[in-house]
Design a protein around this motif. Structure first.
Motif, PDB file in Angstrom:
ATOM      1  N   THR A  56      -0.088   5.569   1.935  1.00 27.33           N
ATOM      2  CA  THR A  56       0.758   5.203   3.068  1.00 27.33           C
ATOM      3  C   THR A  56       0.044   4.128   3.869  1.00 27.33           C
ATOM      4  O   THR A  56      -1.126   4.274   4.213  1.00 27.33           O
ATOM      5  CB  THR A  56       1.034   6.421   3.977  1.00 27.33           C
ATOM      6  OG1 THR A  56       1.610   7.466   3.188  1.00 27.33           O
ATOM      7  CG2 THR A  56       1.968   6.061   5.118  1.00 27.33           C
ATOM      8  N   GLN A  90       0.250   1.618   7.271  1.00 22.63           N
ATOM      9  CA  GLN A  90       0.885   1.374   8.552  1.00 22.63           C
ATOM     10  C   GLN A  90       0.971  -0.143   8.742  1.00 22.63           C
ATOM     11  O   GLN A  90      -0.052  -0.814   8.859  1.00 22.63           O
ATOM     12  CB  GLN A  90       0.068   2.006   9.686  1.00 22.63           C
ATOM     13  CG  GLN A  90      -0.036   3.508   9.602  1.00 22.63           C
ATOM     14  CD  GLN A  90       1.314   4.190   9.748  1.00 22.63           C
ATOM     15  OE1 GLN A  90       2.225   3.723  10.437  1.00 22.63           O
ATOM     16  NE2 GLN A  90       1.449   5.328   9.070  1.00 22.63           N
ATOM     17  N   GLU A  97       6.007   2.185   8.384  1.00 23.66           N
ATOM     18  CA  GLU A  97       5.270   2.701   7.231  1.00 23.66           C
ATOM     19  C   GLU A  97       5.749   2.076   5.933  1.00 23.66           C
ATOM     20  O   GLU A  97       6.941   1.873   5.729  1.00 23.66           O
ATOM     21  CB  GLU A  97       5.405   4.222   7.137  1.00 23.66           C
ATOM     22  CG  GLU A  97       4.646   4.947   8.222  1.00 23.66           C
ATOM     23  CD  GLU A  97       4.662   6.456   8.026  1.00 23.66           C
ATOM     24  OE1 GLU A  97       5.425   6.970   7.174  1.00 23.66           O
ATOM     25  OE2 GLU A  97       3.905   7.133   8.737  1.00 23.66           O
TER      26      GLU A  97
END
Length: 135
Positions: free
Chosen positions: A38, A40, A45
């Motif tokens: 994941t 940012q 996201e």
């Protein structure tokens, strides 16, 4: 649509070489996992799957000395071809088939008191390669 309940007894297993897994198995679970990263970003996201892994957990009653023994087949495979895949097929009563290659591992030997001798394996599925065929 009616509810369908599938139990462990609705699963059939086959093993390269025709050994008799079903009569001995007490538990058989295939687990496939995504390694998802994941990130940012300024936009929110973002996701990226970087790898897929799988394991096959097999718990069974030890079958040393039995014709087509799973324990003996795995021991021999480890002695003679430890890096060669063994193909497993797991079939549900609904017709879904999961086929996958595992690397062999040595079974444990021994037991306790009056308890049945058991062996427990967690096999690595080679390259996380599971082929699914849904009916």
């Amino acid at each position: 649509m009616a509810t369908v309940v599938i139990t462990g007894r609705d699963i059939s297993l086959s093993f390269t070489g025709g050994t008799d897994i079903e009569a001995q198995a007490t538990n058989a679970v295939l687990t496939k996992v995504l390694d998802r990263q994941t990130y940012q970003t300024l936009d929110g996201e973002a996701y990226k799957t970087t790898n897929v892994t799988a394991t096959f957990q097999l718990d069974m009653l030890a079958d040393w000395g039995k014709m087509n023994s799973v324990c003996e087949a795995l021991w021999t495979a480890c002695d003679t071809a430890p890096d060669t895949d063994i193909t497993i097929s797991l079939t549900a009563a609904t017709g879904a088939v999961f086929s996958f290659p595992i690397k062999p591992s040595y079974p444990t030997v021994g037991g306790a008191g009056m308890d049945a001798q058991t062996v427990s394996y967690t096999f690595l599925v080679s390259n996380g390669a599971v082929t699914e065929t849904f009916s």
